[in-house]
Motif scaffolding. Structure first.
Motif, mmCIF file in Angstrom:
data_model
loop_
_atom_site.group_PDB
_atom_site.id
_atom_site.type_symbol
_atom_site.label_atom_id
_atom_site.label_comp_id
_atom_site.label_asym_id
_atom_site.label_seq_id
_atom_site.Cartn_x
_atom_site.Cartn_y
_atom_site.Cartn_z
ATOM 1 N N LEU A 120 -4.436 5.749 0.305
ATOM 2 C CA LEU A 120 -3.360 5.300 1.206
ATOM 3 C C LEU A 120 -3.364 3.791 1.417
ATOM 4 O O LEU A 120 -2.315 3.177 1.586
ATOM 5 C CB LEU A 120 -3.496 5.990 2.568
ATOM 6 C CG LEU A 120 -3.064 7.461 2.621
ATOM 7 C CD1 LEU A 120 -3.478 8.098 3.931
ATOM 8 C CD2 LEU A 120 -1.562 7.604 2.406
ATOM 9 N N ASP A 121 -4.553 3.183 1.392
ATOM 10 C CA ASP A 121 -4.639 1.745 1.656
ATOM 11 C C ASP A 121 -4.814 0.924 0.379
ATOM 12 O O ASP A 121 -5.195 -0.240 0.424
ATOM 13 C CB ASP A 121 -5.782 1.470 2.647
ATOM 14 C CG ASP A 121 -5.487 2.143 3.992
ATOM 15 O OD1 ASP A 121 -4.376 1.932 4.524
ATOM 16 O OD2 ASP A 121 -6.343 2.895 4.472
ATOM 17 N N THR A 155 0.849 -1.203 0.000
ATOM 18 C CA THR A 155 0.000 0.000 0.000
ATOM 19 C C THR A 155 0.878 1.243 0.000
ATOM 20 O O THR A 155 2.051 1.204 0.372
ATOM 21 C CB THR A 155 -0.907 0.053 1.250
ATOM 22 O OG1 THR A 155 -0.069 0.162 2.402
ATOM 23 C CG2 THR A 155 -1.796 -1.179 1.368
ATOM 24 N N ILE A 162 3.045 13.728 3.544
ATOM 25 C CA ILE A 162 2.068 12.785 2.966
ATOM 26 C C ILE A 162 0.882 13.566 2.412
ATOM 27 O O ILE A 162 0.390 13.288 1.312
ATOM 28 C CB ILE A 162 1.605 11.763 4.042
ATOM 29 C CG1 ILE A 162 2.765 10.811 4.368
ATOM 30 C CG2 ILE A 162 0.383 10.992 3.584
ATOM 31 C CD1 ILE A 162 2.512 9.894 5.547
ATOM 32 N N ASP A 194 -8.329 10.582 1.128
ATOM 33 C CA ASP A 194 -7.176 9.796 1.588
ATOM 34 C C ASP A 194 -7.358 8.288 1.377
ATOM 35 O O ASP A 194 -6.570 7.488 1.881
ATOM 36 C CB ASP A 194 -6.913 10.077 3.075
ATOM 37 C CG ASP A 194 -6.074 11.345 3.274
ATOM 38 O OD1 ASP A 194 -5.433 11.771 2.298
ATOM 39 O OD2 ASP A 194 -6.076 11.899 4.385
ATOM 40 N N ARG A 219 0.569 3.687 1.981
ATOM 41 C CA ARG A 219 0.878 3.993 3.388
ATOM 42 C C ARG A 219 2.219 3.368 3.780
ATOM 43 O O ARG A 219 3.057 3.982 4.444
ATOM 44 C CB ARG A 219 -0.249 3.446 4.273
ATOM 45 C CG ARG A 219 -0.270 4.040 5.666
ATOM 46 C CD ARG A 219 -1.343 3.380 6.515
ATOM 47 N NE ARG A 219 -2.694 3.689 6.096
ATOM 48 C CZ ARG A 219 -3.349 4.799 6.446
ATOM 49 N NH1 ARG A 219 -2.754 5.680 7.202
ATOM 50 N NH2 ARG A 219 -4.584 4.999 6.039
ATOM 51 N N GLN A 276 3.360 13.398 8.330
ATOM 52 C CA GLN A 276 1.978 13.615 7.892
ATOM 53 C C GLN A 276 1.844 14.779 6.907
ATOM 54 O O GLN A 276 1.122 14.698 5.917
ATOM 55 C CB GLN A 276 1.062 13.844 9.106
ATOM 56 C CG GLN A 276 -0.432 13.897 8.776
ATOM 57 C CD GLN A 276 -0.938 12.668 8.015
ATOM 58 O OE1 GLN A 276 -0.705 11.541 8.403
ATOM 59 N NE2 GLN A 276 -1.621 12.901 6.902
ATOM 60 N N TYR A 334 5.192 5.247 2.170
ATOM 61 C CA TYR A 334 5.521 6.446 2.947
ATOM 62 C C TYR A 334 6.316 6.072 4.207
ATOM 63 O O TYR A 334 7.242 6.755 4.609
ATOM 64 C CB TYR A 334 4.242 7.185 3.364
ATOM 65 C CG TYR A 334 3.533 7.925 2.239
ATOM 66 C CD1 TYR A 334 4.249 8.606 1.254
ATOM 67 C CD2 TYR A 334 2.139 7.976 2.181
ATOM 68 C CE1 TYR A 334 3.600 9.296 0.232
ATOM 69 C CE2 TYR A 334 1.473 8.667 1.171
ATOM 70 C CZ TYR A 334 2.212 9.320 0.195
ATOM 71 O OH TYR A 334 1.561 10.008 -0.808
ATOM 72 N N LYS A 335 5.897 4.947 4.841
ATOM 73 C CA LYS A 335 6.558 4.488 6.057
ATOM 74 C C LYS A 335 8.005 4.107 5.754
ATOM 75 O O LYS A 335 8.925 4.391 6.520
ATOM 76 C CB LYS A 335 5.805 3.276 6.619
ATOM 77 C CG LYS A 335 5.800 3.217 8.135
ATOM 78 C CD LYS A 335 4.899 2.118 8.658
ATOM 79 C CE LYS A 335 3.474 2.598 8.882
ATOM 80 N NZ LYS A 335 2.563 1.519 9.275
#
Length: 246
Positions: free
Chosen positions: A114-115, A83, A98, A111, A85, A95, A88-89
């Motif tokens: 993100l998933d 994903t 993002i 949003d 998300r 935040q 980004y991690k």
């Protein structure tokens, strides 16, 4: 986007003059900042702290080198499963970063992305950078005399290929046979067709409302702060900055 591809494919571009929108900006904590879209801009931007800038630069380099047909560019990311998300991690982005990456570079309205698998988002950011490299200040083009030029351009092209126009005709009914639209009746005559494109208000019994767009026109007496007095610009307000879900 799709419209640009259509304009090029149909060659409607020959009837239009374009200008570049001078800049793209993003709203954060009550202020407006230029959207950093190149490595150099990322390092100079006051949107982020020093360490954040380096991480964001790394992320931009990764996106620029990403090729969905070359697994060597994935760096352990599966474009169809990982994903956004998690991406980004992986780059340890905060935040705020993002927010502007998803809404001002990838141009998502919510949003939800993100998933979802990251391939689509990475390709959107890549398209943004490549478009920027083409025209300079920003990746956005605009018809010189406004969006009304677009239907005019298609109308000219259609006329060249034998299209017929009936303007200012009242519509009495949409003719339907066996559940299919076959024509439009006006002043006692029926213009037959294989396909009908119309405003939803003509077929209110066949459409359902799934959302709405709110448009506002503001007339300002001054240039917008922090936009370098640009003649034209786009300002994106990410939902989290104003505590909204959209």
């Amino acid at each position: 986007g799709q419209l640009v591809k259509m304009l090029l494919y149909t060659e409607v571009t020959r009837y239009l003059d374009f200008k570049v929108i001078e800049g793209s900006f993003v709203y954060k904590g009550g202020k407006i900042y230029k959207v950093p879209s190149t490595e150099a801009e990322a390092l100079a931007s006051s949107l982020m702290g020093l360490f954040e800038k380096r991480r964001f630069r790394k992320f931009l380099v990764y996106v620029a080198n990403f090729d969905e047909n070359d697994p060597r560019t994935f760096e352990g990311v599966d474009p169809k499963k990982t994903t956004m998300r998690d991406v980004y991690k992986k780059f340890d982005l905060g935040q705020d970063v993002i927010d502007f990456t998803g809404h001002a570079l990838a141009l998502y309205r919510t949003d939800d992305y993100l998933d979802q698998p990251c391939q689509e988002t990475i390709n959107r950011i890549k398209l943004y950078s490549e478009s920027l490299a083409r025209y300079g200040k920003s990746p956005y083009l605009y018809p010189l005399y406004g969006l009304g030029e677009l239907p005019q351009g298609f109308a000219r092209l259609s006329a060249i290929y034998g299209g017929t126009y009936m303007l200012n005709k009242p519509i009495e009914e949409i003719v339907i046979e066996n559940g299919k639209v076959v024509g439009v009746k006006s002043e006692g005559e029926v213009a037959r067709c294989k396909q009908l494109i119309c405003d939803p208000s003509y077929v209110s019994d066949r459409v359902t409302k799934v959302g709405q767009v709110i448009r506002v026109i503001c007339i300002l007496s001054h240039p917008i702060k922090n936009t370098n007095d640009a003649n034209s610009c786009q300002i994106i307000i990410p939902q989290n900055q104003v505590n909204r879900k959209s």
